[in-house]
Design a protein around this motif. Sequence first.
Motif, PDB file in Angstrom:
ATOM      1  N   ILE A   8     -64.716 -18.624   1.255  1.00 47.05           N
ATOM      2  CA  ILE A   8     -63.561 -17.765   1.514  1.00 47.05           C
ATOM      3  C   ILE A   8     -63.855 -16.910   2.748  1.00 47.05           C
ATOM      4  O   ILE A   8     -64.814 -16.136   2.761  1.00 47.05           O
ATOM      5  N   VAL A   9     -63.044 -17.068   3.778  1.00 43.99           N
ATOM      6  CA  VAL A   9     -63.162 -16.256   4.997  1.00 43.99           C
ATOM      7  C   VAL A   9     -61.967 -15.321   5.038  1.00 43.99           C
ATOM      8  O   VAL A   9     -60.814 -15.765   4.995  1.00 43.99           O
ATOM      9  N   SER A  10     -62.241 -14.034   5.154  1.00 40.91           N
ATOM     10  CA  SER A  10     -61.195 -13.029   5.204  1.00 40.91           C
ATOM     11  C   SER A  10     -61.089 -12.480   6.623  1.00 40.91           C
ATOM     12  O   SER A  10     -62.073 -11.945   7.159  1.00 40.91           O
ATOM     13  N   ILE A  11     -59.919 -12.658   7.232  1.00 37.03           N
ATOM     14  CA  ILE A  11     -59.688 -12.174   8.601  1.00 37.03           C
ATOM     15  C   ILE A  11     -58.778 -10.954   8.517  1.00 37.03           C
ATOM     16  O   ILE A  11     -57.566 -11.070   8.351  1.00 37.03           O
ATOM     17  N   THR A  14     -56.550 -11.124   5.520  1.00 36.80           N
ATOM     18  CA  THR A  14     -55.901 -12.417   5.268  1.00 36.80           C
ATOM     19  C   THR A  14     -56.972 -13.439   4.940  1.00 36.80           C
ATOM     20  O   THR A  14     -57.873 -13.691   5.755  1.00 36.80           O
ATOM     21  N   LYS A  15     -56.880 -14.039   3.761  1.00 40.72           N
ATOM     22  CA  LYS A  15     -57.946 -14.917   3.281  1.00 40.72           C
ATOM     23  C   LYS A  15     -57.627 -16.380   3.578  1.00 40.72           C
ATOM     24  O   LYS A  15     -56.489 -16.823   3.452  1.00 40.72           O
ATOM     25  N   PHE A  16     -58.717 -17.096   3.962  1.00 38.12           N
ATOM     26  CA  PHE A  16     -58.624 -18.526   4.225  1.00 38.12           C
ATOM     27  C   PHE A  16     -59.731 -19.223   3.442  1.00 38.12           C
ATOM     28  O   PHE A  16     -60.900 -18.819   3.516  1.00 38.12           O
ATOM     29  N   PHE A  52     -66.037 -11.446   5.634  1.00 34.87           N
ATOM     30  CA  PHE A  52     -64.976 -10.611   6.205  1.00 34.87           C
ATOM     31  C   PHE A  52     -65.192 -10.434   7.705  1.00 34.87           C
ATOM     32  O   PHE A  52     -66.233  -9.933   8.154  1.00 34.87           O
ATOM     33  N   PHE A  53     -64.185 -10.872   8.511  1.00 33.87           N
ATOM     34  CA  PHE A  53     -64.183 -10.679   9.961  1.00 33.87           C
ATOM     35  C   PHE A  53     -63.041  -9.733  10.317  1.00 33.87           C
ATOM     36  O   PHE A  53     -61.917  -9.922   9.852  1.00 33.87           O
TER      37      PHE A  53
END
Length: 467
Positions: A8-11, A14-16, A52-53
């Motif tokens: 899970i990458v959170s920008i 907003t999660k992807f 988280f980015f």
Amino acid sequence: MEDQEHIIVSISGTKFEISKDTWISIESNLQQKHGLKETSNLYKITKSGDHFFERHPICFPAVLGYFQNRELHMPSSLCPSEFNDELEFWGINPEKMAKCCYSRYVGFFDDQNVLKILETDQAARTNEKLEIARRQHGTGWRALEAKVWSVLEEPSSGTLAKIYFYVSAIFVIVSISALVSGTHKTFKRPLNLAEWREFFGDDFYKYKAHFDGSDLTNMTVPPLPKTGTSLDFLMYLEYVTVTFFTIELVIRIIFCPFKKKFFISFLNLVDIFALLVMYSKYVVNAINPKDKYQASVFDIVHCLQIVRVFRLFRLVKNYIGFRVLLYSVKASAVEVMLMSMFLVVAMLMFGAFAFFSGDTVFESIPDAFWWAIITMTTVGYGDVYPTIGLSKLVGAVCAVTGVCLLAVIIPIFVNNFLLFYAYSKVWGSSTSEDGNEKRKSIASVSPSEVNVTSSASLPAKTANANT
């Protein structure tokens, strides 16, 4: 949460959910770009295990698509400059972008390079005004120099400056009007006796009978040439305007705070040259009075008086619209030179073709050059035109070629003008003047913030690595 298959990458909230392989590809790019053995300082691991980015959430889908082996597209709602920042952060070469988006991306940075001409000039003008305003608050000669210079250069600086501007404008208009009127027969008069003496010099005795009342019926006396001179009031106006411009130039030189810049300014050089021409004319007329009434090798001095017309530029130099036109010409210099080169080549080619077509209208190739230029620029005076079939064919191709050349090159100049004009509105709305002629900084979106040297090699921006 991170598992064997997905991460899970959170920008920025907003999660992807992406695959492990995609994440490895992303992390590898980040390592190569930022030169880090571990990329953990570029993002944070949340309590739930998300990566988280603190980056732009709209850009990431395009970035993610690239790492998933799809084409890289730029979101249409995103500024190319911001998208360039994201590409730099994620370590993606902009040249990998799809052609449909890359042209818009490159065009944006080309526009920013063009706009640097305007921004550099405006920044220099702003710094100069701030320096003048700072000196005005001081004491001594430098303060007086700054105050007088402000009156001379900035019509909006006060009532005295406005009065000076209008007075100067009147003298400029009067000077040019006197020059123009002096060439029209309405403002000319016959020469008087003293002027005829100057005109004929030592040969006056041959024409004396015209002035002493002699009966010319049975006399062989050469006829008087048809000539005249300007009305006296035009001469007096010229003396007054030359005196005013001389005093004005001396004052400007004395009180200019930036002497070096003064003598390389185009408008100042025009003023100096125009005055030198006028005084040279007076010197020539004093040495040889006949030159006032007849052609001589010194006529070139009289022709150079046309530089007085350039003083009109001083009246409009403070208007942004006039500067926009100058910026457009400067930005389009390469294209204008290219167009000129094409026109010269085409002129040589079609001039030769027209001459060797056998049409007797074209007496020589140089004569045909004139016809070729007039035809390619669609002016068509009609003084020279083809009369046989072959030369008409050459003329048709010449005309079409000229239209194509102008249609390709001129829009570049027009686009630059529209670009400068649009940006000048943005710049004008983002600045204001206070009582001390101080301006606010240029709006947040500024060409200088896009540090780009060419569309072929877009420079990297330093991203904020710590989020």
